[in-house]
Structure formats: structure tokens, C-alpha cells
Design a protein around this motif. Structure first.
Motif, PDB file in Angstrom:
ATOM      1  N   ASP A  92     -12.955  83.183  75.764  1.00 47.70           N
ATOM      2  CA  ASP A  92     -14.070  82.626  74.992  1.00 47.70           C
ATOM      3  C   ASP A  92     -15.348  83.422  75.183  1.00 47.70           C
ATOM      4  OD1 ASP A  92     -15.475  80.901  73.367  1.00 47.70           O
ATOM      5  OD2 ASP A  92     -15.934  79.521  74.999  1.00 47.70           O
ATOM      6  N   PRO A  93     -15.775  84.235  74.246  1.00 47.19           N
ATOM      7  CA  PRO A  93     -15.059  84.613  73.036  1.00 47.19           C
ATOM      8  C   PRO A  93     -13.903  85.555  73.377  1.00 47.19           C
ATOM      9  CG  PRO A  93     -17.108  85.848  73.156  1.00 47.19           C
ATOM     10  CD  PRO A  93     -17.088  84.896  74.329  1.00 47.19           C
ATOM     11  N   PRO A  94     -12.900  85.605  72.509  1.00 47.12           N
ATOM     12  CA  PRO A  94     -11.733  86.434  72.805  1.00 47.12           C
ATOM     13  C   PRO A  94     -12.092  87.912  72.873  1.00 47.12           C
ATOM     14  CG  PRO A  94     -11.550  85.430  70.622  1.00 47.12           C
ATOM     15  CD  PRO A  94     -12.794  84.911  71.247  1.00 47.12           C
ATOM     16  N   GLY A  95     -11.449  88.602  73.789  1.00 45.78           N
ATOM     17  CA  GLY A  95     -11.651  90.041  73.936  1.00 45.78           C
ATOM     18  C   GLY A  95     -10.740  90.581  75.018  1.00 45.78           C
ATOM     19  N   ARG A  96     -10.737  91.898  75.146  1.00 44.16           N
ATOM     20  CA  ARG A  96      -9.948  92.526  76.206  1.00 44.16           C
ATOM     21  C   ARG A  96     -10.681  93.747  76.714  1.00 44.16           C
ATOM     22  NH1 ARG A  96      -5.925  96.667  75.045  1.00 44.16           N
ATOM     23  NH2 ARG A  96      -6.480  97.606  73.077  1.00 44.16           N
TER      24      ARG A  96
END
Length: 128
Positions: A92-96
């Protein structure tokens, strides 16, 4: 940026052998060998027509010690761990986040041995 700094520091803490202190940006006046100084030197923004899609951060890790073999052992462990590292996923928020070692140099300065390791930390996702 804060979550990337925290994630990178957390990984580094796992990679550095026990008994080696890690300092952000500058070591404490009374720091004892061996120790590590880490710094985020800058970043670039990756964007498309849709907006920001990620960032690439430049980190430098300076490993200090009283003997070349001491810092070389620590640097070798960090490099080995970095090469085996795959990614960190954020919800949260999506990421890598991925990490790649890009450069390194050894030196003797200010009465100590130092190995500087440079990393490229790529983050794919929204606000960091």
C-alpha cells in the motif's frame, strides 16, 4: 523515499555482520571499527504520459575498518547478499524494489581502510 530508505537500511542490517554499526550519512564521532556509513546520493524519476511509474535511487555504502581484510570480508558478504537478493514487494501503495550493485572502490584514508560500494535501487510503483 522514506519507505525505500527504510527497506534498504533493513536489508543492509541483515547483510552486515553482527558487531558492525551502520550510520546514515556520517559516522558518530566515537565510532569504532568496523562500521558502515550509508547514503542515498540521489535519484531519477521514471515517468510516462500517464505520470510517474517509478524511481531509480543511487546509494553508496562505505565500509570502514582497521585492516584491509576486515573491510574486504564485510564488503564481500554485502556483495554476495546483494547478488542473491530478488526484490521487496510493497502492498500500500503497491510497488516493488530491486537492488543491483554497480561499482566499488577500495582505499586507505584518514587512518583507516574503506571499501565504497555503490548500488542502484529501482522502485516500480507510485509514491514512495
Amino acid at each position: 523515499m522514506q519507505r525505500i530508505n527504510e527497506a534498504f537500511y533493513s536489508m543492509l542490517r541483515q547483510w552486515i555482520p553482527e558487531g558492525t554499526e551502520i550510520y546514515p550519512t556520517i559516522a558518530a564521532e566515537n565510532a569504532k571499527y568496523p562500521y558502515c556509513v550509508t547514503n542515498m546520493n540521489g535519484f531519477t524519476v521514471r515517468s510516462t504520459k500517464m505520470g510517474v511509474v517509478g524511481y531509480v535511487f543511487s546509494y553508496e555504502i562505505n565500509i570502514w575498518g582497521c585492516a584491509f581484510n576486515q573491510v574486504d570480508r564485510i564488503a564481500t558478504k554485502v556483495m554476495s547478499e546483494a547478488e542473491a537478493f530478488e526484490e521487496v514487494r510493497f502492498d500500500d501503495p503497491p510497488g516493488r524494489m530491486t537492488v543491483m550493485i554497480t561499482d566499488g572502490v577500495s582505499d586507505y584514508t584518514q587512518g583507516g581502510f574503506v571499501q565504497a560500494l555503490k548500488f542502484s535501487v529501482k522502485y516500480d510503483g507510485g509514491a514512495t
